[in-house]
Design a protein around this motif. Structure first.
Motif, PDB file in Angstrom:
ATOM      1  N   CYS A   1       0.689  -1.244  -0.013  1.00  0.00           N
ATOM      2  CA  CYS A   1      -0.132   0.003  -0.038  1.00  0.00           C
ATOM      3  C   CYS A   1       0.781   1.110  -0.068  1.00  0.00           C
ATOM      4  CB  CYS A   1      -0.928  -0.042   1.289  1.00  0.00           C
ATOM      5  SG  CYS A   1      -2.214  -1.321   1.422  1.00  0.00           S
ATOM      6  N   ASP A   2       0.311   2.322  -0.677  1.00  0.00           N
ATOM      7  CA  ASP A   2       1.022   3.480  -0.514  1.00  0.00           C
ATOM      8  C   ASP A   2       0.481   4.526   0.276  1.00  0.00           C
ATOM      9  OD1 ASP A   2       2.681   3.119  -2.703  1.00  0.00           O
ATOM     10  OD2 ASP A   2       1.002   3.625  -4.274  1.00  0.00           O
ATOM     11  N   ASN A   3       1.295   4.581   1.563  1.00  0.00           N
ATOM     12  CA  ASN A   3       0.743   5.529   2.641  1.00  0.00           C
ATOM     13  C   ASN A   3       0.561   6.891   2.446  1.00  0.00           C
ATOM     14  OD1 ASN A   3       3.042   3.771   4.987  1.00  0.00           O
ATOM     15  ND2 ASN A   3       1.172   2.960   3.749  1.00  0.00           N
ATOM     16  N   HIS A   4      -0.314   7.365   2.938  1.00  0.00           N
ATOM     17  CA  HIS A   4      -0.485   8.925   2.666  1.00  0.00           C
ATOM     18  C   HIS A   4      -1.144   9.820   3.797  1.00  0.00           C
ATOM     19  CE1 HIS A   4      -5.350   8.814   1.727  1.00  0.00           C
ATOM     20  NE2 HIS A   4      -4.993   7.425   1.917  1.00  0.00           N
ATOM     21  N   LEU A   5      -1.017  11.102   3.753  1.00  0.00           N
ATOM     22  CA  LEU A   5      -1.195  11.976   4.785  1.00  0.00           C
ATOM     23  C   LEU A   5      -2.442  12.827   4.437  1.00  0.00           C
ATOM     24  CD1 LEU A   5      -0.084  13.523   7.432  1.00  0.00           C
ATOM     25  CD2 LEU A   5       0.895  15.192   5.768  1.00  0.00           C
ATOM     26  N   VAL A   6      -3.319  12.933   5.772  1.00  0.00           N
ATOM     27  CA  VAL A   6      -4.511  13.760   5.450  1.00  0.00           C
ATOM     28  C   VAL A   6      -4.017  14.886   6.635  1.00  0.00           C
ATOM     29  CG1 VAL A   6      -6.884  13.885   5.744  1.00  0.00           C
ATOM     30  CG2 VAL A   6      -5.915  12.262   4.350  1.00  0.00           C
ATOM     31  N   ALA A   7      -4.486  16.157   6.466  1.00  0.00           N
ATOM     32  CA  ALA A   7      -4.444  17.074   7.468  1.00  0.00           C
ATOM     33  C   ALA A   7      -5.747  17.852   7.413  1.00  0.00           C
ATOM     34  CB  ALA A   7      -3.133  17.815   7.590  1.00  0.00           C
ATOM     35  N   TYR A   8      -6.185  18.642   8.471  1.00  0.00           N
ATOM     36  CA  TYR A   8      -7.314  19.629   8.553  1.00  0.00           C
ATOM     37  C   TYR A   8      -7.437  20.396   9.634  1.00  0.00           C
ATOM     38  CZ  TYR A   8     -10.009  15.952  10.944  1.00  0.00           C
ATOM     39  OH  TYR A   8     -10.381  15.086  11.921  1.00  0.00           O
ATOM     40  N   ALA A   9      -7.882  21.526   9.447  1.00  0.00           N
ATOM     41  CA  ALA A   9      -8.206  22.342  10.383  1.00  0.00           C
ATOM     42  C   ALA A   9      -9.663  22.919  10.362  1.00  0.00           C
ATOM     43  CB  ALA A   9      -7.368  23.737  10.513  1.00  0.00           C
ATOM     44  N   ILE A  10     -10.392  22.673  11.626  1.00  0.00           N
ATOM     45  CA  ILE A  10     -11.659  23.174  11.561  1.00  0.00           C
ATOM     46  C   ILE A  10     -12.055  24.026  12.889  1.00  0.00           C
ATOM     47  CG2 ILE A  10     -12.532  21.127  10.276  1.00  0.00           C
ATOM     48  CD1 ILE A  10     -13.342  19.891  12.914  1.00  0.00           C
ATOM     49  N   PRO A  11     -13.114  24.736  12.806  1.00  0.00           N
ATOM     50  CA  PRO A  11     -13.239  25.328  14.061  1.00  0.00           C
ATOM     51  C   PRO A  11     -13.310  24.619  15.480  1.00  0.00           C
ATOM     52  CG  PRO A  11     -15.031  26.176  12.347  1.00  0.00           C
ATOM     53  CD  PRO A  11     -14.157  24.878  11.828  1.00  0.00           C
ATOM     54  N   TRP A  12     -12.852  25.250  16.669  1.00  0.00           N
ATOM     55  CA  TRP A  12     -12.547  24.581  17.815  1.00  0.00           C
ATOM     56  C   TRP A  12     -13.826  23.653  18.237  1.00  0.00           C
ATOM     57  CZ3 TRP A  12      -8.896  24.105  21.685  1.00  0.00           C
ATOM     58  CH2 TRP A  12      -9.408  23.573  22.911  1.00  0.00           C
ATOM     59  N   ILE A  13     -13.630  22.532  18.715  1.00  0.00           N
ATOM     60  CA  ILE A  13     -14.937  21.665  19.430  1.00  0.00           C
ATOM     61  C   ILE A  13     -14.393  21.253  20.851  1.00  0.00           C
ATOM     62  CG2 ILE A  13     -15.486  21.063  17.450  1.00  0.00           C
ATOM     63  CD1 ILE A  13     -13.818  18.261  17.677  1.00  0.00           C
ATOM     64  N   ASP A  14     -15.421  20.964  21.757  1.00  0.00           N
ATOM     65  CA  ASP A  14     -15.162  20.451  23.033  1.00  0.00           C
ATOM     66  C   ASP A  14     -15.678  19.120  23.203  1.00  0.00           C
ATOM     67  OD1 ASP A  14     -14.056  22.605  24.804  1.00  0.00           O
ATOM     68  OD2 ASP A  14     -15.382  23.696  23.623  1.00  0.00           O
ATOM     69  N   VAL A  15     -14.967  18.047  23.421  1.00  0.00           N
ATOM     70  CA  VAL A  15     -15.653  16.790  23.397  1.00  0.00           C
ATOM     71  C   VAL A  15     -16.764  16.622  24.684  1.00  0.00           C
ATOM     72  CG1 VAL A  15     -13.747  15.549  22.662  1.00  0.00           C
ATOM     73  CG2 VAL A  15     -14.140  15.633  25.243  1.00  0.00           C
ATOM     74  N   ILE A  16     -16.652  17.660  25.483  1.00  0.00           N
ATOM     75  CA  ILE A  16     -17.881  17.675  26.467  1.00  0.00           C
ATOM     76  C   ILE A  16     -18.097  19.247  26.500  1.00  0.00           C
ATOM     77  CG2 ILE A  16     -18.552  17.695  29.045  1.00  0.00           C
ATOM     78  CD1 ILE A  16     -16.450  15.633  29.382  1.00  0.00           C
ATOM     79  N   PRO A  17     -19.276  19.434  26.028  1.00  0.00           N
ATOM     80  CA  PRO A  17     -20.023  20.906  25.763  1.00  0.00           C
ATOM     81  C   PRO A  17     -19.575  21.905  26.950  1.00  0.00           C
ATOM     82  CG  PRO A  17     -21.437  19.382  24.982  1.00  0.00           C
ATOM     83  CD  PRO A  17     -20.400  18.484  25.958  1.00  0.00           C
ATOM     84  N   LYS A  18     -19.377  22.901  26.734  1.00  0.00           N
ATOM     85  CA  LYS A  18     -18.959  23.810  27.872  1.00  0.00           C
ATOM     86  C   LYS A  18     -20.095  24.231  28.910  1.00  0.00           C
ATOM     87  CE  LYS A  18     -15.760  26.897  25.634  1.00  0.00           C
ATOM     88  NZ  LYS A  18     -15.199  25.995  24.526  1.00  0.00           N
ATOM     89  N   ASP A  19     -21.438  23.982  28.611  1.00  0.00           N
ATOM     90  CA  ASP A  19     -22.400  24.220  29.491  1.00  0.00           C
ATOM     91  C   ASP A  19     -22.387  23.035  30.556  1.00  0.00           C
ATOM     92  OD1 ASP A  19     -23.239  22.385  27.419  1.00  0.00           O
ATOM     93  OD2 ASP A  19     -25.445  23.008  27.823  1.00  0.00           O
ATOM     94  N   VAL A  20     -22.178  21.832  30.000  1.00  0.00           N
ATOM     95  CA  VAL A  20     -22.032  20.440  30.737  1.00  0.00           C
ATOM     96  C   VAL A  20     -20.690  20.785  31.510  1.00  0.00           C
ATOM     97  CG1 VAL A  20     -21.725  18.151  30.710  1.00  0.00           C
ATOM     98  CG2 VAL A  20     -23.023  19.235  29.015  1.00  0.00           C
ATOM     99  N   GLN A  21     -19.479  20.946  31.125  1.00  0.00           N
ATOM    100  CA  GLN A  21     -18.460  21.243  31.897  1.00  0.00           C
ATOM    101  C   GLN A  21     -18.768  22.333  33.204  1.00  0.00           C
ATOM    102  OE1 GLN A  21     -14.792  22.442  30.015  1.00  0.00           O
ATOM    103  NE2 GLN A  21     -15.641  21.790  28.123  1.00  0.00           N
TER     104      GLN A  21
END
Length: 304
Positions: free
Chosen positions: A115-135
């Motif tokens: 297999c030919d290995n390859h790279l993917v990269a990306y930037a998206i707006p900030w996310i929280d795995v636990i929402p701020k109101d729950v925190q």
């Protein structure tokens, strides 16, 4: 360049930069069909990467462990991450780097070397795995009955997309009305949650599991903060009963930082609110960000 073209996020794939919605991989890529990929995630806070070198170190180690070698060098990967953030124009961002196995050059081959290995990269707006109101009120944590996949089968220190056990834990948590879950191993020792390390506080001492867990960069940051603040902290075996009897608990991850927990199953912690040590560490974590702790400024886009 259209200013709104990358508004939802920017990605690097196949050697090109594209809007996040245009980033796609073939359905025959082993990264998809076999979850044969490793990844890492770094966050950007007010135009600065946090602990970028640490994340790149871990990503390079993960690729080496799984014998993945895309064509891009470490220096090129770093430049790609900067450009993804710059194209998206994000002040605060969730930035991922992924190495995928790719497709075999020989039809029908079952040899990873084909297999030919390859790279993917990306930037998206900030996310929280636990929402701020729950925190704010403290997350409600369910201890799943699903055991964590053994370390000997899937090395948890190599950041990967094997989430079947973690997803089963989330099913349980949500079915019982809880926000998220943590898993124990087959021997009943606490490991980690879906996308975060877990910490407990007992008698003023901070503890985090010594098994079944990614060596999180935020986990490392918390341990450094504890040392600075004179809080005794250690990595150790944590039986389920110890977590259930904790005075406080919190989760730690790149996508959210230090996130307090106020309930573990039927146990209510700190009068059903985030505990004082959890809050002190959370405050210190973000204050240190403001001060430029482990900061790498996002490079400006070149005119080209």
């Amino acid at each position: 360049m259209e200013p709104t073209r990358f508004a939802a996020g920017a990605a690097y794939i196949g050697g090109q930069f594209v809007p996040i919605d245009e980033a796609k991989i073939p359905v025959t890529d082993w990264g998809f069909t076999r979850s044969d990929a490793v990844y890492d995630v770094v966050h950007v806070f007010r135009h600065g990467f946090f602990r970028l070198d640490d994340h790149l170190d871990r990503f390079m180690a993960s690729m080496a462990a799984r014998r993945l070698k895309p064509k891009e060098s470490r220096e090129e990967i770093e430049a790609i991450l900067h450009r993804c953030v710059g194209l998206a124009g994000l002040e605060n961002a969730y930035v991922a780097m992924v190495a995928l196995r790719g497709r075999p050059r020989v039809a029908g081959s079952r040899r990873p070397q084909d297999c030919d290995n390859h790279l993917v990269a990306y930037a998206i707006p900030w996310i929280d795995v636990i929402p701020k109101d729950v925190q704010e009120r403290g997350a409600h944590l369910w201890i799943a009955s699903t055991p964590r996949v053994p370390d000997a089968s899937v090395d948890p220190t190599v950041k990967n997309y094997q989430w079947s056990d973690l997803t089963s834990g989330l099913f349980e948590a949500h079915d019982h009305g809880f926000d998220t879950a943590v898993l124990c191993d087959a021997d009943g020792f606490v490991t980690e949650g879906p996308g975060f390390n877990i910490f407990m506080v007992r008698n003023g001492k901070v503890m985090t599991p010594d098994r079944g867990s990614l060596h999180g960069i935020t986990r490392k940051s918390v341990l450094e903060l504890c040392a600075e603040m004179g809080i005794e902290a250690r990595i150790c075996a944590i039986p389920r009963a110890s977590l259930e009897g904790a005075d406080e608990a919190f989760a730690a991850t790149t996508a959210g930082g230090v996130m307090p927990i106020s309930r573990i199953g039927s146990a209510i912690l700190s009068n059903d609110r985030p505990g004082p040590i959890s809050l002190a560490l959370k405050a210190a974590y973000w204050r240190k960000h403001e001060e430029g702790w482990h900061r790498t400024e996002v490079r400006a886009l070149d005119p080209a």
